[in-house]
Design a protein around this motif. Structure first.
Motif, PDB file in Angstrom:
ATOM      1  N   ALA A 114     125.429  31.476  99.236  1.00 23.95           N
ATOM      2  CA  ALA A 114     125.382  32.297 100.457  1.00 23.95           C
ATOM      3  C   ALA A 114     124.061  32.117 101.191  1.00 23.95           C
ATOM      4  O   ALA A 114     124.042  31.939 102.419  1.00 23.95           O
ATOM      5  N   PHE A 115     122.952  32.129 100.455  1.00 27.19           N
ATOM      6  CA  PHE A 115     121.638  31.958 101.102  1.00 27.19           C
ATOM      7  C   PHE A 115     121.549  30.579 101.757  1.00 27.19           C
ATOM      8  O   PHE A 115     120.993  30.425 102.845  1.00 27.19           O
ATOM      9  N   ALA A 116     122.067  29.562 101.076  1.00 29.99           N
ATOM     10  CA  ALA A 116     121.985  28.203 101.621  1.00 29.99           C
ATOM     11  C   ALA A 116     122.822  28.079 102.892  1.00 29.99           C
ATOM     12  O   ALA A 116     122.441  27.394 103.838  1.00 29.99           O
ATOM     13  N   GLU A 117     123.958  28.761 102.917  1.00 35.47           N
ATOM     14  CA  GLU A 117     124.879  28.611 104.051  1.00 35.47           C
ATOM     15  C   GLU A 117     124.437  29.400 105.266  1.00 35.47           C
ATOM     16  O   GLU A 117     124.522  28.910 106.398  1.00 35.47           O
ATOM     17  N   ARG A 118     123.984  30.638 105.051  1.00 34.48           N
ATOM     18  CA  ARG A 118     123.725  31.519 106.196  1.00 34.48           C
ATOM     19  C   ARG A 118     122.279  31.996 106.254  1.00 34.48           C
ATOM     20  O   ARG A 118     121.891  32.656 107.215  1.00 34.48           O
ATOM     21  N   GLY A 119     121.476  31.704 105.254  1.00 38.75           N
ATOM     22  CA  GLY A 119     120.102  32.199 105.218  1.00 38.75           C
ATOM     23  C   GLY A 119     120.033  33.535 104.509  1.00 38.75           C
ATOM     24  O   GLY A 119     121.019  34.281 104.461  1.00 38.75           O
ATOM     25  N   TYR A 120     118.869  33.848 103.959  1.00 34.09           N
ATOM     26  CA  TYR A 120     118.683  35.083 103.195  1.00 34.09           C
ATOM     27  C   TYR A 120     118.972  36.317 104.048  1.00 34.09           C
ATOM     28  O   TYR A 120     119.684  37.225 103.637  1.00 34.09           O
ATOM     29  N   HIS A 121     118.406  36.353 105.245  1.00 36.82           N
ATOM     30  CA  HIS A 121     118.493  37.576 106.050  1.00 36.82           C
ATOM     31  C   HIS A 121     119.891  37.842 106.595  1.00 36.82           C
ATOM     32  O   HIS A 121     120.227  38.975 106.898  1.00 36.82           O
ATOM     33  N   ALA A 122     120.702  36.805 106.725  1.00 40.13           N
ATOM     34  CA  ALA A 122     122.068  36.992 107.241  1.00 40.13           C
ATOM     35  C   ALA A 122     123.063  37.281 106.119  1.00 40.13           C
ATOM     36  O   ALA A 122     124.240  37.485 106.377  1.00 40.13           O
ATOM     37  N   THR A 123     122.595  37.296 104.882  1.00 41.91           N
ATOM     38  CA  THR A 123     123.478  37.511 103.726  1.00 41.91           C
ATOM     39  C   THR A 123     123.340  38.942 103.232  1.00 41.91           C
ATOM     40  O   THR A 123     122.227  39.450 103.108  1.00 41.91           O
ATOM     41  N   THR A 124     124.459  39.582 102.937  1.00 41.75           N
ATOM     42  CA  THR A 124     124.419  40.931 102.356  1.00 41.75           C
ATOM     43  C   THR A 124     124.800  40.847 100.876  1.00 41.75           C
ATOM     44  O   THR A 124     125.410  39.870 100.442  1.00 41.75           O
ATOM     45  N   TYR A 153     115.614  22.674 109.748  1.00 41.07           N
ATOM     46  CA  TYR A 153     116.380  23.441 108.763  1.00 41.07           C
ATOM     47  C   TYR A 153     117.667  24.039 109.327  1.00 41.07           C
ATOM     48  O   TYR A 153     118.481  24.547 108.549  1.00 41.07           O
ATOM     49  N   GLU A 154     117.837  24.034 110.645  1.00 37.56           N
ATOM     50  CA  GLU A 154     119.022  24.687 111.206  1.00 37.56           C
ATOM     51  C   GLU A 154     120.013  23.685 111.798  1.00 37.56           C
ATOM     52  O   GLU A 154     120.853  24.047 112.617  1.00 37.56           O
ATOM     53  N   LEU A 155     119.936  22.437 111.370  1.00 41.23           N
ATOM     54  CA  LEU A 155     120.848  21.409 111.899  1.00 41.23           C
ATOM     55  C   LEU A 155     122.313  21.764 111.673  1.00 41.23           C
ATOM     56  O   LEU A 155     123.165  21.490 112.517  1.00 41.23           O
ATOM     57  N   ASP A 156     122.605  22.384 110.523  1.00 41.31           N
ATOM     58  CA  ASP A 156     123.993  22.701 110.200  1.00 41.31           C
ATOM     59  C   ASP A 156     124.596  23.735 111.145  1.00 41.31           C
ATOM     60  O   ASP A 156     125.814  23.879 111.213  1.00 41.31           O
ATOM     61  N   ALA A 157     123.734  24.487 111.838  1.00 42.92           N
ATOM     62  CA  ALA A 157     124.241  25.530 112.726  1.00 42.92           C
ATOM     63  C   ALA A 157     124.646  24.977 114.093  1.00 42.92           C
ATOM     64  O   ALA A 157     125.246  25.683 114.905  1.00 42.92           O
ATOM     65  N   LEU A 158     124.340  23.724 114.366  1.00 41.26           N
ATOM     66  CA  LEU A 158     124.727  23.132 115.656  1.00 41.26           C
ATOM     67  C   LEU A 158     126.238  22.907 115.694  1.00 41.26           C
ATOM     68  O   LEU A 158     126.854  22.599 114.680  1.00 41.26           O
ATOM     69  N   GLY A 159     126.807  23.016 116.888  1.00 46.53           N
ATOM     70  CA  GLY A 159     128.212  22.666 117.068  1.00 46.53           C
ATOM     71  C   GLY A 159     128.405  21.170 116.850  1.00 46.53           C
ATOM     72  O   GLY A 159     127.443  20.396 116.900  1.00 46.53           O
ATOM     73  N   GLU A 160     129.657  20.786 116.632  1.00 45.78           N
ATOM     74  CA  GLU A 160     129.957  19.417 116.226  1.00 45.78           C
ATOM     75  C   GLU A 160     129.422  18.379 117.207  1.00 45.78           C
ATOM     76  O   GLU A 160     128.787  17.398 116.806  1.00 45.78           O
ATOM     77  N   GLU A 161     129.658  18.602 118.500  1.00 43.20           N
ATOM     78  CA  GLU A 161     129.265  17.617 119.510  1.00 43.20           C
ATOM     79  C   GLU A 161     127.736  17.519 119.603  1.00 43.20           C
ATOM     80  O   GLU A 161     127.171  16.437 119.664  1.00 43.20           O
TER      81      GLU A 161
END
Lengths: 214, 214
Positions: free
Chosen positions: A39-49, B127-135
Motif C-alpha cells: 500500500a505504501f509503495a502504491e499510494r505513499g504513506y500519507h495516502a494510505t489508511t 518518485y511519482e512517475l507511476d502517477a502519470l497518465g498513460e500518454e
C-alpha cells in the motif's frame, strides 16, 4: 551467511518481497507488514489508511490494532527490518576474510542483490523516512550511520594496504552506498538484467572507483 | 549555456526550487507549480488534493482550475519541465567540444548540480512517475530514453577514441545516470558538501568508472 541467503532466489516481486519478513510472527502480523509495504509503495504513506492495509491483508481494522497501534508503527517495523538487514549485509562483508577489494565486491554484490530483489520494500524504506516519528527516526539514522561506517572501514583498509587510491573516503563511501540504494528505484523485474548481473556489474564499477586511473 | 546557469547559485531550498520554473507564465501558473512541488514532496501525490495546492499558493480552487484542469496535469507539467532540463543538460554536454572525458565530466558536474540544487523538484519528478497518465508517461519515458542516449554517446565516443575502457556501455550509462539522480535523495542543504563539490567528486568517480584499472 543468512543475509546473503535471504537475498537469493528469483526476482519475482510478490514472493520475494514477502520473503523479507520471515522473522515476523505471528503470521497475521507478517501478512499486515506485507500489505503495508504494498500500500505504501502504491499510494505513499500519507495516502494510505490502516483500513486500506487491513483490507489488503484480508483482515478487519480491529484485527490490525491487535498487532500495530498506529500506521507509523507499521512503517517503523518495515524500516527497522530493512535497515537491520542492510547493516547485517554490510558488516558481514566488512568482517569477512579476504582482501579489501574482495570484501568491497562482496558488500556491493550482496547489497545490490537485496535492493534489486526487494525493490518495493527498499523504496518504502528509503523514501518514507520523513514520515517516521522523531524517536524512531533517530534509531534508523543510527543504523544508517553504522552501515556507512562498515563500508568506510573496508575502503580505509584498502587505502592502508595500498590496494586502493581514494582521495575522499567519506565522499566515495557515500557514492558507493548511493549507487547500490538507487537500484531499488530503477530495477525492473521485467528488465534485461537479473539482480546477480547488476551486482557483478556494480562490483566492477565500484572497484574502478577506488582504484587510481592508470 | 543556459542550463548550467539555471543550476547555479546557492543551494537554498525555496528560492532555488522556484528558480526552476522561470519559464512558466503567467505568474499564477508558476506559483501553483511551486506549491504543487512542495505539497507532493511533503505528503506524496496521492495524499495531495488540488485544494491543498491552491491553498498553499494562496489561491482558491476555482483559480487553480483556470490554469490546470487536473492534479495529474500539474504533475505532468512538473515532470515535463524537469525532464526537459535534464535532457538539455546532457545533450549540451554530449554536443560540446573537448575530449570524451571532458564532455563526460561536464555532463556529470551539471547534472549533479541540478539534482542537488533542485532536490525537492527532482524527487517529485523521479518518485511519482507511476502517477502519470498513460500518454504523459510515454512522453516522459521517451525523454528519459534520449537522456540515456546522450550519455551513452559520450561513453561510446570515448571507447572509440581509446580514452575509455568500458566492457558494458549500456550498464555503465545506467550507473552514471543513477549515481547522479540519487543525489536528489540524499542531498541536504545543511550538509557538508555544496552542489559544486558533489559535482567535482562525482566527475572524478565517474571518470574512474570508465577507465581500466591499472
Amino acid at each position: 551467511m543468512s543475509t546473503a541467503q535471504d537475498a537469493e532466489g528469483t526476482a519475482e516481486g510478490g514472493t520475494n518481497e514477502a520473503s523479507a519478513w520471515g522473522e515476523v510472527a505471528p503470521e497475521a502480523a507478517r501478512r499486515l507488514l506485507v500489505a503495508a509495504v504494498g500500500a505504501f509503495a502504491e499510494r505513499g504513506y500519507h495516502a494510505t489508511t490502516t483500513r486500506d492495509i487491513a483490507g489488503r491483508a484480508g483482515m478487519s481494522p480491529a484485527a490490525l490494532y491487535i498487532h500495530y497501534k498506529t500506521k507509523e508503527e507499521l512503517l517503523h517495523r518495515i524500516s527497522r527490518i530493512g535497515h537491520d538487514k542492510a547493516l547485517r549485509i554490510l558488516e558481514t562483508a566488512a568482517d569477512g576474510d579476504g582482501t579489501a577489494a574482495e570484501r568491497l565486491a562482496d558488500a556491493v554484490v550482496t547489497f545490490v542483490r537485496w535492493h534489486a530483489a526487494h525493490h518495493t520494500t527498499a523504496r518504502v524504506v528509503q523514501y518514507e523516512l520523513d514520515a517516521l516519528g522523531e524517536e524512531h527516526r533517530a534509531e534508523i539514522v543510527e543504523l544508517r550511520r553504522r552501515s556507512d561506517a562498515a563500508v568506510r572501514r573496508i575502503i580505509n583498509d584498502g587505502v592502508r594496504s595500498g590496494e586502493f587510491d581514494v582521495p575522499d573516503v567519506p565522499g566515495t563511501t557515500l557514492a558507493v552506498l548511493s549507487l547500490c540504494i538507487d537500484v531499488a528505484r530503477w530495477f525492473n523485474v521485467e528488465g534485461r538484467r537479473t539482480p546477480d548481473e547488476v551486482g557483478a556489474l556494480y562490483a566492477d564499477l565500484v572497484l574502478r572507483m577506488v582504484t587510481a586511473a592508470p
